[in-house]
Design a protein around this motif. Structure first.
Motif, PDB file in Angstrom:
ATOM      1  N   CYS A  13     -35.607 -33.717-129.424  1.00  0.00           N
ATOM      2  CA  CYS A  13     -34.546 -33.719-130.435  1.00  0.00           C
ATOM      3  C   CYS A  13     -34.625 -34.965-131.304  1.00  0.00           C
ATOM      4  N   VAL A  14     -34.862 -36.107-130.689  1.00  0.00           N
ATOM      5  CA  VAL A  14     -34.978 -37.356-131.455  1.00  0.00           C
ATOM      6  C   VAL A  14     -36.187 -37.290-132.381  1.00  0.00           C
ATOM      7  N   LEU A  15     -37.322 -36.816-131.875  1.00  0.00           N
ATOM      8  CA  LEU A  15     -38.511 -36.682-132.711  1.00  0.00           C
ATOM      9  C   LEU A  15     -38.284 -35.705-133.857  1.00  0.00           C
ATOM     10  N   LEU A  16     -37.593 -34.615-133.584  1.00  0.00           N
ATOM     11  CA  LEU A  16     -37.307 -33.621-134.620  1.00  0.00           C
ATOM     12  C   LEU A  16     -36.433 -34.215-135.713  1.00  0.00           C
ATOM     13  N   VAL A  17     -35.438 -34.994-135.328  1.00  0.00           N
ATOM     14  CA  VAL A  17     -34.577 -35.645-136.320  1.00  0.00           C
ATOM     15  C   VAL A  17     -35.391 -36.594-137.180  1.00  0.00           C
ATOM     16  N   LEU A  18     -36.265 -37.380-136.562  1.00  0.00           N
ATOM     17  CA  LEU A  18     -37.088 -38.326-137.326  1.00  0.00           C
ATOM     18  C   LEU A  18     -38.035 -37.616-138.286  1.00  0.00           C
ATOM     19  N   VAL A  19     -38.637 -36.521-137.850  1.00  0.00           N
ATOM     20  CA  VAL A  19     -39.562 -35.787-138.712  1.00  0.00           C
ATOM     21  C   VAL A  19     -38.809 -35.147-139.877  1.00  0.00           C
ATOM     22  N   VAL A  20     -37.633 -34.613-139.609  1.00  0.00           N
ATOM     23  CA  VAL A  20     -36.854 -33.991-140.685  1.00  0.00           C
ATOM     24  C   VAL A  20     -36.390 -35.043-141.684  1.00  0.00           C
ATOM     25  N   LEU A  21     -35.997 -36.208-141.196  1.00  0.00           N
ATOM     26  CA  LEU A  21     -35.579 -37.267-142.113  1.00  0.00           C
ATOM     27  C   LEU A  21     -36.737 -37.798-142.946  1.00  0.00           C
ATOM     28  N   ALA A  22     -37.944 -37.722-142.431  1.00  0.00           N
ATOM     29  CA  ALA A  22     -39.101 -38.212-143.162  1.00  0.00           C
ATOM     30  C   ALA A  22     -39.487 -37.282-144.303  1.00  0.00           C
ATOM     31  N   GLN A  23     -38.994 -36.057-144.294  1.00  0.00           N
ATOM     32  CA  GLN A  23     -39.339 -35.091-145.323  1.00  0.00           C
ATOM     33  C   GLN A  23     -38.351 -35.177-146.479  1.00  0.00           C
ATOM     34  N   ASN A  24     -38.846 -34.856-147.645  1.00  0.00           N
ATOM     35  CA  ASN A  24     -37.991 -34.686-148.812  1.00  0.00           C
ATOM     36  C   ASN A  24     -38.685 -33.682-149.711  1.00  0.00           C
ATOM     37  N   PRO A  25     -38.032 -32.604-150.068  1.00  0.00           N
ATOM     38  CA  PRO A  25     -38.707 -31.588-150.871  1.00  0.00           C
ATOM     39  C   PRO A  25     -39.083 -32.090-152.266  1.00  0.00           C
ATOM     40  N   LYS A  26     -38.500 -33.205-152.736  1.00  0.00           N
ATOM     41  CA  LYS A  26     -38.804 -33.718-154.064  1.00  0.00           C
ATOM     42  C   LYS A  26     -39.877 -34.799-154.030  1.00  0.00           C
ATOM     43  N   GLY A  27     -40.457 -35.081-152.879  1.00  0.00           N
ATOM     44  CA  GLY A  27     -41.572 -36.001-152.808  1.00  0.00           C
ATOM     45  C   GLY A  27     -41.203 -37.411-152.394  1.00  0.00           C
ATOM     46  N   GLY A  28     -39.934 -37.738-152.213  1.00  0.00           N
ATOM     47  CA  GLY A  28     -39.538 -39.080-151.803  1.00  0.00           C
ATOM     48  C   GLY A  28     -39.401 -39.138-150.306  1.00  0.00           C
ATOM     49  N   GLY A  29     -38.207 -39.364-149.833  1.00  0.00           N
ATOM     50  CA  GLY A  29     -37.930 -39.351-148.412  1.00  0.00           C
ATOM     51  C   GLY A  29     -38.317 -40.638-147.728  1.00  0.00           C
ATOM     52  N   LEU A  30     -38.163 -40.656-146.450  1.00  0.00           N
ATOM     53  CA  LEU A  30     -38.484 -41.849-145.673  1.00  0.00           C
ATOM     54  C   LEU A  30     -39.980 -42.092-145.569  1.00  0.00           C
ATOM     55  N   THR A  47     -49.612 -34.581-146.376  1.00  0.00           N
ATOM     56  CA  THR A  47     -48.477 -35.182-145.675  1.00  0.00           C
ATOM     57  C   THR A  47     -47.374 -34.160-145.485  1.00  0.00           C
ATOM     58  N   GLY A  48     -47.106 -33.384-146.534  1.00  0.00           N
ATOM     59  CA  GLY A  48     -46.086 -32.344-146.424  1.00  0.00           C
ATOM     60  C   GLY A  48     -46.447 -31.304-145.391  1.00  0.00           C
ATOM     61  N   ASP A  49     -47.733 -30.923-145.363  1.00  0.00           N
ATOM     62  CA  ASP A  49     -48.177 -29.933-144.381  1.00  0.00           C
ATOM     63  C   ASP A  49     -48.033 -30.461-142.962  1.00  0.00           C
ATOM     64  N   LEU A  50     -48.400 -31.720-142.760  1.00  0.00           N
ATOM     65  CA  LEU A  50     -48.301 -32.311-141.429  1.00  0.00           C
ATOM     66  C   LEU A  50     -46.847 -32.365-140.965  1.00  0.00           C
ATOM     67  N   LEU A  51     -45.948 -32.819-141.837  1.00  0.00           N
ATOM     68  CA  LEU A  51     -44.539 -32.903-141.458  1.00  0.00           C
ATOM     69  C   LEU A  51     -43.938 -31.528-141.220  1.00  0.00           C
ATOM     70  N   GLU A  52     -44.373 -30.549-142.004  1.00  0.00           N
ATOM     71  CA  GLU A  52     -43.868 -29.191-141.807  1.00  0.00           C
ATOM     72  C   GLU A  52     -44.346 -28.611-140.475  1.00  0.00           C
ATOM     73  N   LYS A  53     -45.607 -28.848-140.154  1.00  0.00           N
ATOM     74  CA  LYS A  53     -46.147 -28.354-138.874  1.00  0.00           C
ATOM     75  C   LYS A  53     -45.477 -29.052-137.693  1.00  0.00           C
ATOM     76  N   LEU A  54     -45.227 -30.354-137.824  1.00  0.00           N
ATOM     77  CA  LEU A  54     -44.518 -31.067-136.762  1.00  0.00           C
ATOM     78  C   LEU A  54     -43.096 -30.538-136.586  1.00  0.00           C
ATOM     79  N   THR A  55     -42.429 -30.256-137.707  1.00  0.00           N
ATOM     80  CA  THR A  55     -41.066 -29.727-137.631  1.00  0.00           C
ATOM     81  C   THR A  55     -41.041 -28.395-136.895  1.00  0.00           C
ATOM     82  N   TRP A  56     -41.939 -27.492-137.282  1.00  0.00           N
ATOM     83  CA  TRP A  56     -41.991 -26.192-136.618  1.00  0.00           C
ATOM     84  C   TRP A  56     -42.364 -26.336-135.141  1.00  0.00           C
TER      85      TRP A  56
END
Length: 129
Positions: A13-30, A47-56
């Motif tokens: 859950c903690v890892l999922l929260v961190l990965v979701v916070l690192a994403q931003n659909p507009k290209g910014g984010g953490l 980077t977007g693909d990696l974060l999306e795969k980690l989220t899933w």
């Protein structure tokens, strides 16, 4: 085993929260705040693909582990009696009498009498006096 699974679930859950916070659909984010520009290290698309795969992956792992803990609790209860909370046990063991069907001092008839037209008092206008 149950506590180990709960610990893994909390960690995911903690890892999922961190990965979701690192994403931003507009290209910014953490992800852009850590280390400046991430496009120098990896492409923005990668980077977007990696974060999306980690989220899933974390989301699927969370669902599987949650269902696994549910199965563990259900299989533990099959052999014996169902586990009850302390309050349920106390309520079951208490010898309180059942609630009466009517309150003391009342009759069983619960219909209210509607007053007739003669019983309703006339309204007096006191605002103009």
């Amino acid at each position: 085993m149950y506590i180990a699974l709960i610990s893994i679930i909390v960690f995911i859950c903690v890892l999922l929260v961190l990965v979701v916070l690192a994403q931003n659909p507009k290209g910014g984010g953490l992800s852009s705040q850590f280390g400046g520009s991430t496009s120098q290290l990896m492409g923005v698309k990668r980077t977007g693909d990696l974060l999306e795969k980690l989220t899933w992956g974390f989301a699927i792992a969370l669902v599987v582990l949650t269902l696994g803990t549910h199965m563990m609790v259900d299989s533990a209860n099959e052999g014996g009696a169902l586990e009850r909370t302390i309050n349920e046990e106390r309520a079951r063991q208490s010898n309180l009498p059942a609630a009466p069907s009517t309150l003391p001092g009342t009759t069983a008839d619960t219909t209210a009498a509607i007053p007739g037209a003669a019983e309703i008092p006339a309204m007096i206008d006191t605002a103009n006096d």
